[in-house]
Design an enzyme around this catalytic site. Structure first.
Site, PDB file in Angstrom:
ATOM      1  N   LYS A 190       0.836  -1.213   0.000  1.00  0.00           N
ATOM      2  CA  LYS A 190       0.000   0.000   0.000  1.00  0.00           C
ATOM      3  C   LYS A 190       0.869   1.260   0.000  1.00  0.00           C
ATOM      4  CE  LYS A 190      -3.606   2.673   0.214  1.00  0.00           C
ATOM      5  NZ  LYS A 190      -3.663   3.612   1.270  1.00  0.00           N
TER       6      LYS A 190
ATOM      7  N   GLU B  58       0.904   6.935  -6.383  1.00  0.00           N
ATOM      8  CA  GLU B  58      -0.194   7.933  -6.360  1.00  0.00           C
ATOM      9  C   GLU B  58       0.387   9.359  -6.317  1.00  0.00           C
ATOM     10  OE1 GLU B  58      -3.516   7.007  -3.511  1.00  0.00           O
ATOM     11  OE2 GLU B  58      -2.830   8.832  -2.541  1.00  0.00           O
TER      12      GLU B  58
HETATM   13  O1  LIG Z   1      -5.453   4.646  -1.734  1.00  0.00           O
HETATM   14  C1  LIG Z   1      -6.086   5.482  -1.120  1.00  0.00           C
HETATM   15  O2  LIG Z   1      -7.297   5.399  -0.861  1.00  0.00           O
HETATM   16  C2  LIG Z   1      -5.341   6.695  -0.653  1.00  0.00           C
HETATM   17  O3  LIG Z   1      -3.979   6.544  -0.890  1.00  0.00           O
HETATM   18  C3  LIG Z   1      -5.564   6.927   0.821  1.00  0.00           C
HETATM   19  O4  LIG Z   1      -4.904   5.934   1.547  1.00  0.00           O
HETATM   20  C4  LIG Z   1      -5.209   8.315   1.290  1.00  0.00           C
HETATM   21  O5  LIG Z   1      -5.885   9.260   0.558  1.00  0.00           O
HETATM   22  C5  LIG Z   1      -3.744   8.579   1.278  1.00  0.00           C
HETATM   23  O6  LIG Z   1      -3.155   7.941   2.382  1.00  0.00           O
HETATM   24  C6  LIG Z   1      -3.438  10.032   1.342  1.00  0.00           C
HETATM   25  O7  LIG Z   1      -2.086  10.128   1.499  1.00  0.00           O
HETATM   26  P1  LIG Z   1      -1.376  11.517   1.699  1.00  0.00           P
HETATM   27  O8  LIG Z   1      -2.130  12.207   2.803  1.00  0.00           O
HETATM   28  O9  LIG Z   1       0.010  11.158   2.099  1.00  0.00           O
HETATM   29  O10 LIG Z   1      -1.500  12.221   0.403  1.00  0.00           O
END
Ligand SMILES: O=C(O)[C@H](O)[C@@H](O)[C@H](O)[C@H](O)COP(=O)(O)O
Length: 291
Positions: free
Chosen positions: A164, A171
């Site tokens: 993840k 991401e």
């Molecule tokens: O896959 C997901 O649904 C996202 O990644 C989720 O887990 C969250 O939005 C992030 O953890 C944000 O991460 P940041 O706050 O570090 O951008």
């Protein structure tokens, strides 16, 4: 099956709903009594029959640690704890050992999907022994998106959160690339409708993706993002990805740059650019801008 769910915030609350829709019994505990089905972890554990599965969905770090500490005292051998929060993967081995000392199993699970997960399903990446994973399988099946993909037993304890974490690093870099392209398109006079360029990319292009769809949603709400400040927080996953890359000597230039771009977004006036300006002035007599 029966599940105990700890943490009924944005993620946990919707997950309770999706698991219930699949026909399972979920007892939820949250510190906010308005959200909770039971009023303490003790009551939660007391109301479930064994072997119990307790899914922890609270913020990483202190809140997850204290929940696991408390569960270690309350649960019985054969029960399983799942950490579905965004914990750092290096915490998982520690949590697994703490629980294993009492005969309690542990599975770590990275959960992706955000507020859309209730309807679309949650992508799941989990790590742990087969025997523990098997006890949680009906819940994984209820949460995952329909279709052949969207969940994986990634490996040993820690593998779920590691997968993840890497997903989140990707991401960061993908978002940064869309953001940079958007800024460049907005800058030039020749492109008169940037939002429609983004919209057109949603079909047929190499770069179509769900993040692109979400970018179009955002531009539909606020075409030039005038209502927002250019300021982005981070929850730590990008930092951990970069740290893991350093530990393993794996080059991650795009992900690292996207993390650093967020740090830069929090500065009103860049201290390092003051130094650049000062040095250019020192060696070349180049003009500086003064406050
Ligand atoms: O896959 C997901 O649904 C996202 O990644 C989720 O887990 C969250 O939005 C992030 O953890 C944000 O991460 P940041 O706050 O570090 O951008």
């Amino acid at each position: 099956m029966e599940l105990g769910l700890v943490g009924l915030g944005k993620m946990g609350g919707n997950m309770r709903e999706r698991i219930r829709r699949a026909g399972h019994t979920v007892l939820g505990y949250d510190r906010n009594p308005d959200l909770a089905d039971v009023h303490s972890l003790q009551e939660l554990v007391g109301k479930l029959s064994g072997p119990r599965v307790i899914w922890v969905m609270v913020p990483a770090g202190g809140p997850t640690q204290s929940t696991i500490d408390e569960l270690a005292e309350l649960l019985e051998p054969g029960d399983v704890v799942v950490d579905g929060g965004n914990s750092r993967w290096t915490d998982d081995e520690k949590h697994a050992e703490e629980l294993a000392a009492k005969g309690i199993g542990f599975v770590d699970c990275g959960v992706s999907g955000g507020v859309w997960g209730l309807e679309n399903g949650y992508a799941l990446m989990y790590g742990g022994d087969k025997e523990n994973v098997a006890k949680v399988q009906p819940v994984f099946d209820a949460l995952k998106p329909e279709g052949d993909f969207g969940s994986v037993h990634a490996g040993k304890v820690g593998a779920g959160h590691f997968a993840k974490m890497v997903h989140n690093g990707i991401e960061y870099a993908m978002m940064q690339a869309y953001a940079e392209g958007w800024e460049l398109l907005e800058k030039v006079d020749s492109v008169t409708d940037v939002r429609e360029v983004f919209r057109s990319w949603q079909e047929g292009t190499v770069i179509r993706s769900w993040l692109l769809d979400l970018a179009v949603n955002a531009l539909d709400e606020d075409e030039h993002l005038d209502e927002l400040r250019g300021y982005a927080q981070d929850s730590g996953e990008g930092r951990w990805t970069v740290e893991a890359a350093i530990d393993n000597a794996v080059p991650l230039p795009a992900i690292t740059a996207s993390l650093f771009a967020r740090f830069a977004s929090r500065q009103e006036d860049s201290p390092q650019m003051k130094m650049i300006a000062a040095l250019r002035n020192q060696f070349g007599g180049h003009a500086v801008e003064k406050k």
